[in-house]
Motif scaffolding. Sequence first.
Motif, PDB file in Angstrom:
ATOM      1  N   GLY A  78     -56.554  35.002  -6.732  1.00  0.00           N
ATOM      2  CA  GLY A  78     -57.055  36.286  -6.270  1.00  0.00           C
ATOM      3  C   GLY A  78     -57.486  37.243  -7.357  1.00  0.00           C
ATOM      4  O   GLY A  78     -57.726  38.428  -7.086  1.00  0.00           O
ATOM      5  N   GLN A  79     -57.597  36.762  -8.605  1.00  0.00           N
ATOM      6  CA  GLN A  79     -57.923  37.640  -9.724  1.00  0.00           C
ATOM      7  C   GLN A  79     -59.295  37.321 -10.293  1.00  0.00           C
ATOM      8  O   GLN A  79     -59.819  36.212 -10.139  1.00  0.00           O
ATOM      9  N   ASP A  80     -59.850  38.304 -10.995  1.00  0.00           N
ATOM     10  CA  ASP A  80     -61.189  38.174 -11.567  1.00  0.00           C
ATOM     11  C   ASP A  80     -61.103  38.089 -13.091  1.00  0.00           C
ATOM     12  O   ASP A  80     -60.013  38.136 -13.672  1.00  0.00           O
ATOM     13  N   HIS A  81     -62.275  38.019 -13.688  1.00  0.00           N
ATOM     14  CA  HIS A  81     -62.408  37.863 -15.132  1.00  0.00           C
ATOM     15  C   HIS A  81     -61.665  38.972 -15.881  1.00  0.00           C
ATOM     16  O   HIS A  81     -61.822  40.148 -15.572  1.00  0.00           O
ATOM     17  N   PRO A 126     -53.689  46.355 -16.786  1.00  0.00           N
ATOM     18  CA  PRO A 126     -52.559  45.711 -17.474  1.00  0.00           C
ATOM     19  C   PRO A 126     -51.194  45.981 -16.852  1.00  0.00           C
ATOM     20  O   PRO A 126     -50.240  45.263 -17.147  1.00  0.00           O
ATOM     21  N   GLY A 127     -51.102  46.992 -15.975  1.00  0.00           N
ATOM     22  CA  GLY A 127     -49.815  47.288 -15.350  1.00  0.00           C
ATOM     23  C   GLY A 127     -49.586  46.590 -14.036  1.00  0.00           C
ATOM     24  O   GLY A 127     -48.499  46.714 -13.442  1.00  0.00           O
ATOM     25  N   SER A 128     -50.565  45.822 -13.552  1.00  0.00           N
ATOM     26  CA  SER A 128     -50.413  45.137 -12.271  1.00  0.00           C
ATOM     27  C   SER A 128     -49.392  44.007 -12.372  1.00  0.00           C
ATOM     28  O   SER A 128     -49.084  43.514 -13.464  1.00  0.00           O
ATOM     29  N   HIS A 129     -48.882  43.593 -11.218  1.00  0.00           N
ATOM     30  CA  HIS A 129     -47.860  42.546 -11.184  1.00  0.00           C
ATOM     31  C   HIS A 129     -48.358  41.259 -11.840  1.00  0.00           C
ATOM     32  O   HIS A 129     -47.654  40.663 -12.678  1.00  0.00           O
ATOM     33  N   PHE A 136     -48.950  37.504 -16.469  1.00  0.00           N
ATOM     34  CA  PHE A 136     -49.828  36.943 -17.498  1.00  0.00           C
ATOM     35  C   PHE A 136     -49.247  37.209 -18.888  1.00  0.00           C
ATOM     36  O   PHE A 136     -49.175  36.308 -19.730  1.00  0.00           O
ATOM     37  N   MET A 137     -48.848  38.444 -19.137  1.00  0.00           N
ATOM     38  CA  MET A 137     -48.270  38.804 -20.436  1.00  0.00           C
ATOM     39  C   MET A 137     -47.029  37.976 -20.725  1.00  0.00           C
ATOM     40  O   MET A 137     -46.831  37.481 -21.845  1.00  0.00           O
TER      41      MET A 137
END
Length: 322
Positions: free
Chosen positions: A294-297, A304-307, A312-313
């Motif tokens: 459900g994510q894009d490029h 950067p604060g999304s779940h 990813f981090m």
Amino acid sequence: MNTDPDTQVEHDFSPFVRIYKSGRVERILGTHVLPPSLDPSTGVTSKDVVIDPDTGVSARIYLPAGAHQPDTKLPVLIYYHGGGFCIESAASPTYHNYLNSLASKANILVVSVEYRRAPEHPLPAAYHDSWALLRWVAAHATGDASERWLSDYADWGRVFLAGDSAGANIAHHMAMKAGSGGSELGMKIKGVALIHSYFWGKKPIGGEIEDPEFRARMERMWRFICPSAVTEGTDDVWVNPLAEAAPGLESLGCERMMVFVAENDFLGPRGIAYYEALKSSGWTGQVSLVEHQGQDHVFHLMDPGSHQALQFMDALVAFFKQ
């Protein structure tokens, strides 16, 4: 009728860049920059270092607060920013802020490359600059250079490369060059993280956009940033590592590879194809694939604060700590 060459558009690659008939370059995105600093939220300190005064190649180095512990040696990450080879910068707020966070969370010494960009400096200038930076970093491993942060804190057994989009493309080529001629580096690359890689090709692969107009635009864009690809277009080995003329992936000069793709990224199918090709290439390293649904490029840079960005981090930090 407008006859002013400074306002007549010759090439329009919005939302990245426009070129006017006078030769003027208008970058639409990625034009803001931040100075190096002590980041109060992470404790990471950054500074800019010129690598080659003749070309202007430089790097922004990030030193985490954890470096100041006695006898500390830190892994080293050489990072290549994205932006289609023509926008963004090592000093862009997007990259400066993200690498502050990454340096802090991974307790890693980051070297972010300020390579020259198209169209003023078409490819392969960015590759030459990125290799020059890699050689400059490696010179510290053999004691032939003396940037204090690298000389004092770097653990030369834990050197990583990473990049997003165009930067992931560069990271791939640096790892390939390190594998084929890397003995001159004097250091080994432990791992490479490719994030939403800018790879393409003339013929659509499974799940890739087939719209002829879109693909024609991708062709025009590549020929614009890499004019030497006269006949090959997007089957040029610089943009298509799976092209017939491309060197075999078995010569990658690293021990581990992590390939990140995003479900809604039009470049995602190429990333998956790269991962599958690497697995079957005979390369002796370890490769893993991380796909975010459900994510894009480059979603992790945009929010950067999304779940999912935090997940990813975590995956990236874990990769550097293995």
